[in-house]
Design a protein around this motif. Structure first.
Motif, short mmCIF file in Angstrom:
data_model
loop_
_atom_site.label_atom_id
_atom_site.label_comp_id
_atom_site.label_asym_id
_atom_site.label_seq_id
_atom_site.Cartn_x
_atom_site.Cartn_y
_atom_site.Cartn_z
N PHE A 1 0.77 -1.46 -0.14
CA PHE A 1 0.02 -0.23 0.26
C PHE A 1 0.66 1.59 0.07
O PHE A 1 0.46 2.52 -0.34
N ALA A 2 1.96 0.65 0.17
CA ALA A 2 2.90 2.28 0.46
C ALA A 2 2.94 2.76 -1.23
O ALA A 2 3.00 4.11 -1.69
N LYS A 3 3.48 1.28 -1.95
CA LYS A 3 3.87 1.95 -3.99
C LYS A 3 2.16 2.31 -3.83
O LYS A 3 2.34 3.07 -5.16
N GLN A 4 0.99 1.61 -3.23
CA GLN A 4 0.23 2.50 -4.22
C GLN A 4 0.08 4.23 -3.82
O GLN A 4 -0.60 4.65 -4.47
N LEU A 5 0.11 4.90 -2.58
CA LEU A 5 0.01 5.51 -2.33
C LEU A 5 1.15 6.70 -3.03
O LEU A 5 0.28 7.38 -3.22
N VAL A 6 1.96 6.39 -3.09
CA VAL A 6 3.69 6.56 -4.31
C VAL A 6 2.67 7.23 -5.49
O VAL A 6 2.77 8.25 -5.92
N ASN A 7 2.70 6.25 -5.70
CA ASN A 7 1.54 5.86 -7.53
C ASN A 7 0.77 6.85 -7.94
O ASN A 7 0.64 7.12 -8.65
N PHE A 8 -0.23 6.82 -6.39
CA PHE A 8 -1.62 7.87 -6.55
C PHE A 8 -0.73 9.32 -6.13
O PHE A 8 -1.09 10.85 -6.83
N LEU A 9 -0.39 9.40 -5.62
CA LEU A 9 0.28 10.90 -5.31
C LEU A 9 1.07 11.29 -6.68
O LEU A 9 1.19 12.25 -6.45
N GLU A 10 1.92 10.46 -6.78
CA GLU A 10 2.65 10.87 -8.45
C GLU A 10 2.56 10.99 -9.23
O GLU A 10 2.95 11.50 -10.08
N ASN A 11 1.72 9.72 -9.83
CA ASN A 11 0.71 9.48 -10.95
C ASN A 11 -0.84 9.30 -11.64
O ASN A 11 -1.08 8.98 -12.45
N ASN A 12 -1.17 9.81 -10.41
CA ASN A 12 -2.28 10.19 -10.05
C ASN A 12 -3.07 8.99 -10.28
O ASN A 12 -4.48 8.71 -11.30
N ILE A 13 -2.56 7.34 -10.03
CA ILE A 13 -3.75 6.49 -9.90
C ILE A 13 -4.61 6.40 -8.79
O ILE A 13 -4.08 6.28 -8.36
N PRO A 14 -5.44 6.31 -9.49
CA PRO A 14 -6.60 6.50 -7.96
C PRO A 14 -6.23 5.02 -7.30
O PRO A 14 -5.54 4.02 -7.43
N LEU A 15 -6.80 4.74 -5.96
CA LEU A 15 -6.41 4.22 -5.07
C LEU A 15 -7.55 3.06 -5.10
O LEU A 15 -8.88 3.64 -5.41
N ASP A 16 -7.15 2.40 -4.91
CA ASP A 16 -8.35 0.92 -4.57
C ASP A 16 -9.28 1.84 -3.41
O ASP A 16 -8.88 1.88 -2.34
N PRO A 17 -10.80 2.20 -3.26
CA PRO A 17 -11.81 1.98 -2.91
C PRO A 17 -11.55 1.86 -1.93
O PRO A 17 -12.18 2.54 -0.81
N GLU A 18 -10.97 0.76 -1.60
CA GLU A 18 -11.50 -0.14 -0.59
C GLU A 18 -10.66 0.22 1.03
O GLU A 18 -10.90 0.51 2.34
N VAL A 19 -9.18 1.30 0.38
CA VAL A 19 -8.23 1.26 1.08
C VAL A 19 -8.80 2.92 1.68
O VAL A 19 -7.99 3.85 2.27
N ASP A 20 -9.38 3.38 0.39
CA ASP A 20 -9.22 5.24 0.33
C ASP A 20 -9.96 5.88 0.69
O ASP A 20 -10.83 5.30 1.45
N LEU A 21 -9.55 6.74 2.17
CA LEU A 21 -10.26 7.28 2.92
C LEU A 21 -11.73 7.54 2.87
O LEU A 21 -12.26 8.31 3.79
N LYS A 22 -11.90 8.47 1.48
CA LYS A 22 -12.97 8.95 0.86
C LYS A 22 -14.12 8.11 1.41
O LYS A 22 -15.29 8.53 1.61
N ARG A 23 -14.11 6.30 1.44
CA ARG A 23 -14.57 5.61 1.90
C ARG A 23 -15.61 5.95 3.91
O ARG A 23 -16.49 5.21 3.98
N CYS A 24 -14.52 6.94 4.30
CA CYS A 24 -14.80 7.27 5.70
C CYS A 24 -16.55 8.54 5.59
O CYS A 24 -16.10 8.70 6.65
N LYS A 25 -16.30 8.85 4.26
CA LYS A 25 -17.27 10.49 4.47
C LYS A 25 -18.62 10.32 5.40
O LYS A 25 -18.92 9.17 5.14
#
Ligand SMILES: Cc1cc2nc3c(=O)[nH]c(=O)nc-3n(C[C@H](O)[C@H](O)[C@H](O)COP(=O)(O)OP(=O)(O)OC[C@H]3O[C@@H](n4cnc5c(N)ncnc54)[C@H](O)[C@@H]3O)c2cc1C
Length: 372
Positions: free
Chosen positions: A348-372
């Protein structure tokens, strides 16, 4: 630049200007537990500049963890969540880190599952032909270590399991970060943060983002206190066996508790799960629960030589929490590793870095957007 502002001996306010050098980084990482360490190193590997801010006294979870990784959920004999995806990334990350730091802290071991009911054996053998089977040995042993272990119904093994020596891992990276001027050893004071849309400044350090990795201490973070943590305390003991009663160092015993060999005939035994008392204080009850369970597994005398407790950053839906603050894009979070920091953090560090640097979306299961 700032004014000195001190009263001089003649009583006037000093107007000498002092220059405070601003240090600029791509990222500030708050916390150097398993999560912060893995994320910082993942960013460094991508050529990013990083400052890690950590006060090691604030949380013990990563330091005391057994560091086990196990791709199998024993209750139902199924693969643990994303095991096939997590394991190759975990292997690459920790073995690469061992090479970089010239230290060994990542060990392959087999987890020996001691059967407690006769029908478990048939169930195990059936499961070896299913998807989870790639992690299960097909051999049932009738007499594994039966001079030391109560083992009347036999045992089998989980293959491709093991552990990270978290203390060695964290301290090797701490030295590495310090040598590379990436470490500030102090408690991050949240009221010292100056936040804009695309930068964050902490004292004389500035970065385009700060990623908070404070484990359970996130609950003191005014920007992320709202995340749905359901923390779990864990206690763990270290025991010594007498000479002649060794459990092989490449085996972890599992029967109600785990027994993890550390070397020198010492073993970590754990762990408890407790949701009401959320202090990091070890308790007599925690210790006696572990000893009771241990007495059902081993036949030989043992001495308890250490006893520790920590708080796991567990989340209501048992999934990690990654992403960017809904109002402050310069603030991010990498947390919620729960009971499985060792396995989850590299992937998930790799996934977060890909999101931050390359705009590749996070897996919705781990994205904190699910906590709205
Ligand atoms: C008894 C026990 C056994 C466990 N066994 C295993 C196991 O076998 N396998 C496994 O994978 N996981 C295990 N875990 C879970 C594992 O410990 C967690 O998943 C992991 O440690 C979480 O890491 P973290 O970096 O998110 O948090 P933490 O370990 O809590 O690290 C947070 C870091 O941030 C620092 N910090 C916090 N606030 C601030 C601040 N304001 N300023 C500066 N620094 C700050 C803390 O001091 C700490 O260094 C176990 C946990 C316990 C308690």
């Amino acid at each position: 630049m700032r004014l000195c502002g001190k009263k001089c001996s003649v009583g006037t306010t000093c107007i000498i200007r002092t220059f405070v050098k601003m240090e600029i980084y791509d990222y500030i990482i708050a916390g150097q537990g398993i999560a912060g360490t893995v994320l910082a190193q993942t960013l460094l590997l991508q050529g990013k500049s990083v400052l890690v801010i950590d006060d090691p006294a604030l949380s013990k979870a990563s330091k005391i963890a057994a560091g086990l990784y196990n791709p199998v959920v024993f209750k139902r004999l199924v693969k643990s969540w994303l095991a096939d995806e997590l394991i190759p990334v975990m292997d690459d990350f920790y073995t690469g880190s061992e090479k970089l730091l010239n230290t060994n802290f990542y060990f392959k071991k087999q987890i020996v599952k001691i059967f407690t009911e006769e029908n478990e054996k048939a169930f195990w053998l059936k499961k070896t032909n299913e998807e989870v089977g790639r992690y299960l040995s097909k051999t049932i042993q009738d007499d594994f270590l039966n001079t030391i272990i109560y083992n009347p119904l036999g045992s089998s093994e989980v293959i491709h399991a093991g552990n990270l020596d978290t203390q060695k891992f964290l301290s090797a990276f701490r030295d590495h970060f310090a040598k590379n001027n990436c470490l500030l050893e102090e408690k991050l004071e949240y009221d010292q943060l100056q936040i804009t849309e695309n930068s964050v400044t902490y004292k004389n350090r500035s970065a385009s983002k700060i990623i908070f990795c404070e484990g359970f201490k996130v609950l003191e973070n005014p920007y992320f206190q709202w995340l749905p943590f359901k923390l779990t305390k864990g206690e763990i003991i270290t025991i010594q066996l007498d000479a002649g009663n060794e459990i092989p160092v490449d085996k972890v015993i599992n029967k109600g508790v785990f027994i993890l060999p550390l070397g020198n005939n010492t073993y970590k035994v754990g762990a408890t799960y407790e949701w009401a008392d959320l202090t990091e204080m070890p308790t007599e009850k925690g210790k006696s629960d572990l000893i009771d369970k241990l007495n059902k597994v081993i036949k030989v005398p043992f001495t308890v030589i250490d006893h520790q407790a920590g708080i796991r950053p567990t989340v209501n839906d048992r999934r990690p929490l990654l992403g960017i603050h809904p109002q402050y894009p310069a603030l991010g979070v990498f947390n919620g590793m729960g009971t499985k920091g060792v396995m989850l953090a590299p992937f998930f560090a790799k996934q977060l870095v890909n999101f931050l640097e390359n705009n590749i979306p996070l897996d919705p299961e781990v994205d904190l957007k699910r906590c709205k």
